[in-house]
Design a protein around this motif. Structure first.
Motif, PDB file in Angstrom:
ATOM      1  N   PRO A 178       0.835  -1.215   0.000  1.00 47.16           N
ATOM      2  CA  PRO A 178       0.000   0.000   0.000  1.00 47.16           C
ATOM      3  C   PRO A 178       0.859   1.250   0.000  1.00 47.16           C
ATOM      4  CG  PRO A 178      -0.783  -1.602   1.611  1.00 47.16           C
ATOM      5  CD  PRO A 178       0.532  -2.115   1.119  1.00 47.16           C
ATOM      6  N   ALA A 179       0.344   2.287  -0.672  1.00 51.91           N
ATOM      7  CA  ALA A 179       1.122   3.517  -0.809  1.00 51.91           C
ATOM      8  C   ALA A 179       1.405   4.177   0.531  1.00 51.91           C
ATOM      9  CB  ALA A 179       0.382   4.497  -1.728  1.00 51.91           C
ATOM     10  N   ASP A 180       0.501   4.010   1.491  1.00 48.06           N
ATOM     11  CA  ASP A 180       0.688   4.667   2.789  1.00 48.06           C
ATOM     12  C   ASP A 180       1.374   3.776   3.812  1.00 48.06           C
ATOM     13  OD1 ASP A 180      -1.320   2.852   3.081  1.00 48.06           O
ATOM     14  OD2 ASP A 180      -2.749   4.223   4.041  1.00 48.06           O
ATOM     15  N   HIS A 181       1.907   2.654   3.386  1.00 49.37           N
ATOM     16  CA  HIS A 181       2.593   1.743   4.307  1.00 49.37           C
ATOM     17  C   HIS A 181       3.999   2.275   4.590  1.00 49.37           C
ATOM     18  CE1 HIS A 181       4.240  -1.954   5.996  1.00 49.37           C
ATOM     19  NE2 HIS A 181       3.011  -2.476   5.996  1.00 49.37           N
ATOM     20  N   PRO A 182       4.441   2.259   5.847  1.00 51.29           N
ATOM     21  CA  PRO A 182       5.802   2.755   6.146  1.00 51.29           C
ATOM     22  C   PRO A 182       6.885   2.035   5.357  1.00 51.29           C
ATOM     23  CG  PRO A 182       4.551   2.465   8.162  1.00 51.29           C
ATOM     24  CD  PRO A 182       3.710   1.895   7.072  1.00 51.29           C
ATOM     25  N   ARG A 183       6.699   0.751   5.157  1.00 52.73           N
ATOM     26  CA  ARG A 183       7.705  -0.027   4.422  1.00 52.73           C
ATOM     27  C   ARG A 183       7.825   0.476   2.978  1.00 52.73           C
ATOM     28  NH1 ARG A 183      12.344  -2.609   3.911  1.00 52.73           N
ATOM     29  NH2 ARG A 183      12.232  -4.757   3.175  1.00 52.73           N
ATOM     30  N   THR A 184       6.719   0.909   2.394  1.00 57.59           N
ATOM     31  CA  THR A 184       6.746   1.417   1.030  1.00 57.59           C
ATOM     32  C   THR A 184       7.645   2.641   0.934  1.00 57.59           C
ATOM     33  OG1 THR A 184       4.460   0.659   0.787  1.00 57.59           O
ATOM     34  CG2 THR A 184       5.289   2.149  -0.900  1.00 57.59           C
TER      35      THR A 184
END
Length: 989
Positions: A178-184
């Motif tokens: 997901p675009a809002d995931h910290p890992r991204t």
């Protein structure tokens, strides 16, 4: 990348491919990069020679390779030009394909390689039903397809290659999360830092720093709850499809040499190979390569799975064929490698018979894997790991890989799909991921192995572990004691047209199956009774070819014209050989003379002749059938009444069934309807032409009611009404016949078929309130609802039946038998009088144009029988009659059955001699009624021991002792149970 040219010469093979030794002896002419080559299906040999330039520094980072581009069209391996590389001594190096286009350079830097180039035309499956002439060598054209773009030495930078793999995984994972995931955000930031460090004008000098900038983001470990995928290399090579069988032999050598080279580079890499036939081809044509495969099997890297001769269709082959796939496959793996395979591996088959769980377990296998069921159009299977229960109650551990492909590249998107799709997270943590280019072959690549390594323990991704299918099974099986259960067939909601396409291939298969049964029965009888030599070698060879022709793109009718032309010729040749074998054996046991007998090879008594016997038919006088004209109604129309004292048939002026009554007086045909009706549908599938019958075919229909010519007569006591019908350029001669003493009306279609994208059905509207239909399948029968209460029922609008189908209400049933039809449909209507009309449709012919533009064109003959008041046993008898189980013979004496069963419902399916050639007698029986039975199995052969054995004819572990003496044993069977007995003879005859 630095490059250096090679000296190239070539020889064009004038005909079919030749072995390396023959090619090497030819005169090679100079050949340049940029030259066109490759008439469709032709072969070119290239020889490339040269040396690595002295100024190239070779070390752990930089290495020399041969880089090849045959003129690849796109990036899909297996559906275009391919090559196999050889050393001058004839040993195989590896293959060349679009995603695996390099060859190693030998130590010392000298190059001398031969390349066998295959000019396979690009017939991608994405063509769906676009007509193409490329599938037949005679129509594929004579212009070259390809242009050699590259064949040169290249100095490759291993560190730069590793950076590309890092980028691929980092970017792929960032795009998947997901675009809002910290890992991204972390991954995109790391990729930005890598780009800041990497200098495109000085790649060699900055690549290590670029990798270091990206490394921390790729070193973060996965979460504890992450799903685990056991990734096993695979190459699902279709044994024929958009290429002929001869090309599959070469595809196997290319693929297997690729994976062996990969094993040498990556010792942790494992590859699963499933088809014994493909390894048998390599053993025969590439013995040196086969020797290296043996070594990799012994090391545990090359893993044998599946245990079948090929990956077959499981809908249409008969029961014994389904057994022999495992008998011949597992025996090959045992004999050649000393390996007992433990699973059935069918990733791409078009549906799964409910008889299979019992057969799997009786072969000594533990579990089952498929992938194709993920293609369902309407319903998703509720679980990925479960027990599959067959018609007899046997259960087998089953797994559908949630990665939902057998051609995985192990990309982050594929792994995320597997984790997201997996339906058993509450109870399981592991699934299987077969990876590698398949269909047309090629197998895994070093890029795929690199992807597995980088995602072994990576945050945001499932864990990936390179391993074997067995390792998956043991881990998955240990995770839980209880599993959900799926009972009955696993119906694929797609590719329903494969039950009908390429009728000649299906007819040839059924004929050869029947003759194999006869040949084994009478040859065993001749061997035991008269010491006649048993044709072990010939039967094994014929069985293995028959099993190959049951591959899931041959028997289903979904291959190019070349494949089906060869299949039809093979069936003719095999049938002729088997006919001679049967004739020789019957002559031995019956002797010479001029008495006329019937030899019964069916597993049930027919016309008074016991199964496996040669005897005179019942001699009670039977009056001939009669035919007379009749006034059929107030409108003054006339028709004919056919009567034999047992069945009364009314045929109207159009040559259709108006009424069929047995001695009960009840009419099988619904009031106001007409049976044996030919109905023509427009048949234009949305996607897969030869494969699919889509639901919307029902929206357009033309009933072929009018007849150009019609006549009635009595021929040798048989009353016949014959009607000639025409549709477009097609002509259909339809005969309705009633024979003396027959309990069924016979229907024959003689068709000159010239349609395109049409489906011809034979329709019977029956006056029966049937809530289910019953169809013959392997070793039993299967009930299916006639309603569409659920989406599962509605999706099953075309299904398989073998020799018969029956619909019934309490106390009355109607059976329809066939000699070569597999596709069936059953629906119900409520009439204005409150009664129910159950409509049985048999799919007779199709006319797809891809992949074979001439599919099913030409002359066909099909036979059917409608039996009113029919039990299950009656239905089976009609099916065997049309299967020509009775054979007229001229001999000197009657012959009692070699083996018999006291209960007719426990049928003797197979009588043969043991595969180990000890001379032991093998008898396979099955309970056919769907109930518990007790029977005595008897033989008058001199036997001193009998034991229960598995399908490979080995003693069953923990089998209870048999009740009785060897010549008379009692068996208590559960519904649809398969039993195999092994008899030891006391002495030679």
């Amino acid at each position: 990348m630095r490059t250096a040219p090679l000296e190239i010469s070539a020889w064009a093979v004038p005909g079919e491919p030749v072995p390396f030794g023959e090619a090497q002896r030819q005169s090679f002419e100079p050949f340049a990069v940029g030259t066109r080559w490759g008439v469709p299906w032709s072969t070119h040999w290239l020889r490339a020679r040269g040396s690595v330039p002295r100024d190239w520094t070779l070390d752990s980072r930089y290495r020399a390779e041969i880089s090849v581009d045959l003129g690849f069209d796109g990036l899909a391996p297996g559906f275009q030009a391919e090559a196999l590389a050889f050393r001058p001594d004839g040993t195989v190096i590896k293959a060349i394909s679009p995603r695996n286009a390099h060859l190693p350079v030998a130590a010392g830097g000298d190059v001398d390689v031969y390349l066998e180039l295959a000019a396979n035309p690009g017939i991608p499956p994405e063509s769906h039903w676009r007509t193409t002439e490329l599938g037949d060598k005679a129509t594929a054209g004579h212009e070259p397809l390809y242009r050699l773009r590259r064949l040169e030495l290249a100095l490759t930078d291993r560190e730069a290659w590793e950076l590309l793999q890092d980028i691929g995984i980092g970017r792929g994972l960032a795009e998947e999360l997901p675009a809002d995931h910290p890992r991204t955000a972390q991954l995109w930031a790391a990729l930005d830092r890598m780009l800041d460090v990497a200098d495109p004008d000085a790649v060699g000098a900055t690549v290590s720093a670029a990798r270091a900038a990206l490394a921390p983001a790729l070193a973060v470990r996965s979460t504890a709850s992450a799903h685990t995928l056991i990734a096993t290399g695979h190459a699902h090579i279709d044994s024929a499809w958009l290429w002929p069988v001869r090309e599959t032999v070469r595809k196997c050598a290319r693929t297997f040499s690729n994976v062996i080279a990969l094993m040498d580079e990556y010792p942790e890499f494992r590859f699963a190979c499933s088809s014994a036939q493909q390894l048998a081809w390599v053993k025969e044509s590439y013995p040196e390569l086969f020797g290296r495969i043996r070594e990799k099997v012994a090391s545990g890297q090359f893993v044998l799975v599946g245990g079948q001769w090929v990956e077959p269709d499981t809908n249409m082959p008969g029961g014994e064929s389904t057994v022999r796939q495992l008998v011949y496959g597992k025996r090959f793996f045992l004999d050649e490698f000393g390996v007992e395979t433990t699973e059935v591996w069918l990733p791409d088959t078009f549906g799964y018979t409910a008889s299979l769980p019992q057969i799997i377990r009786l072969s000594g296998s533990d579990w089952f894997m498929t992938q194709k069921i993920s293609w369902n159009q309407t319903n998703a299977m509720p679980h990925h790991t479960f027990w599959w229960e067959g018609i007899d109650g046997t259960r087998v551990f089953t797994h559908f890989p949630p990665i939902e492909t057998y051609n995985a590249e192990l990309s982050p998107a594929e792994l995320a799909h597997a984790q997201r799709t997996y339906r058993d997270h509450g109870a399981g943590t592991v699934s299987l991921a077969p990876f590698g280019w398949g269909d047309g072959g090629g197998g895994p690549t070093r890029e795929m192995v690199a992807a597995a390594q980088r995602q072994a323990d990576l945050e945001g991704s499932p864990r990936v572990r390179l391993g074997t299918p067995r390792e998956f099974y043991e881990r998955a099986r240990s995770e839980r004691d209880e599993l959900p259960v799926w009972s009955g067939e696993m119906y694929l909601e797609l590719h329903r047209g494969t039950l009908t396409s390429q009728l000649r291939t299906k007819q040839g298969n059924r004929r050869v199956e029947r003759l194999l049964r006869e040949a084994e029965l009478w040859s065993a009888t001749a061997a035991v009774m008269a010491g006649h030599p048993y044709p072990y070698d010939a039967l094994q060879r014929i069985w293995q070819r028959t099993l190959l022709l049951q591959f899931h793109d041959i028997l289903p009718g979904s291959s190019i014209a070349w494949v089906h032309r060869e299949a039809e010729a093979d069936h003719e040749r095999l049938a002729a050989e088997l006919e001679n074998m049967v004739g020789d054996a019957i002559l031995v046991v019956s002797g010479t003379g001029d008495r006329r007998f019937l030899a019964n090879s069916a597993p049930l008594a027919m016309e008074g002749v016991e199964a496996g016997a040669i005897a005179a038919a019942a001699s009670s006088p039977v009056a001939p059938a009669t035919v007379r004209s009749a006034d059929l109604g107030d409108d003054g129309t006339e028709g004919w009444v056919l009567d034999n004292g047992r069945v009364r048939v009314v045929v109207d002026a159009d040559g259709l069934l108006r009424s069929v009554r047995d001695t009960s007086g009840r009419d099988a045909i619904a009031q106001g309807e007409r049976g044996a009706l030919l109905r023509l549908h427009r048949d234009v599938p949305d996607k897969w032409d030869a494969w699919d019958i889509d639901r919307h075919y029902r929206n357009t229909a033309v009933d072929l009611t009018s007849a150009e010519e019609i006549s009635a007569s009595v021929r040798d006591g048989v009353a016949v009404v014959e009607a000639t019908r025409r549709i477009g350029a097609s002509v259909i001669v339809q005969m309705i016949a009633l024979g003396p003493g027959r309990d069924a009306v016979d229907i024959t279609l003689d068709v000159e078929w010239r349609e395109r994208h049409k489906l011809l059905k034979l329709v019977f509207p029956l006056d029966v309130h049937a809530d289910r239909s019953t169809s013959e399948i392997q070793f039993g029968h299967l009930d299916r609802p006639t309603h569409a209460n659920t989406s599962w029922d509605e999706a099953r609008f075309e299904f398989v039946a073998h020799r018969w189908i029956r619909v019934a209400e309490e106390g009355y049933g109607v059976a329809i038998a066939n000699d070569s039809t597999f596709g069936h449909s059953v629906t119900r209507d409520t009439r204005s009088d409150g009664g129910t009309t159950t409509i049985v449709g048999l799919s007779v012919l199709r006319a797809p144009t891809f992949p074979d533009p001439e599919s099913d064109q030409g002359r066909h003959t099909l036979r059917f029988a409608l039996r009113p008041g029919a039990s299950i046993a009656d239905a089976a008898a009609e099916g065997h009659r049309l299967d020509r189980a009775l054979r007229e013979v001229v001999g000197g004496r009657e012959v009692a059955p070699l083996v018999w069963s006291s209960d007719a419902a426990v049928r003797i399916e197979t009588v043969k001699l043991a595969e180990d050639r000890t001379g032991d007698l093998i008898v396979r029986l099955y309970e056919s009624s769907g109930g518990r039975r007790s029977t005595v199995v008897g033989t008058d052969a001199a036997v001193d021991q009998v034991q229960l054995v598995d399908l490979l004819e080995r003693p069953l572990p923990d089998a209870p002792p048999l009740d009785g003496v060897p010549g008379r044993v009692r068996l208590d069977t559960r519904p649809f149970q398969i039993v195999t007995l092994r008899y030891r003879l006391t002495s030679s005859p």
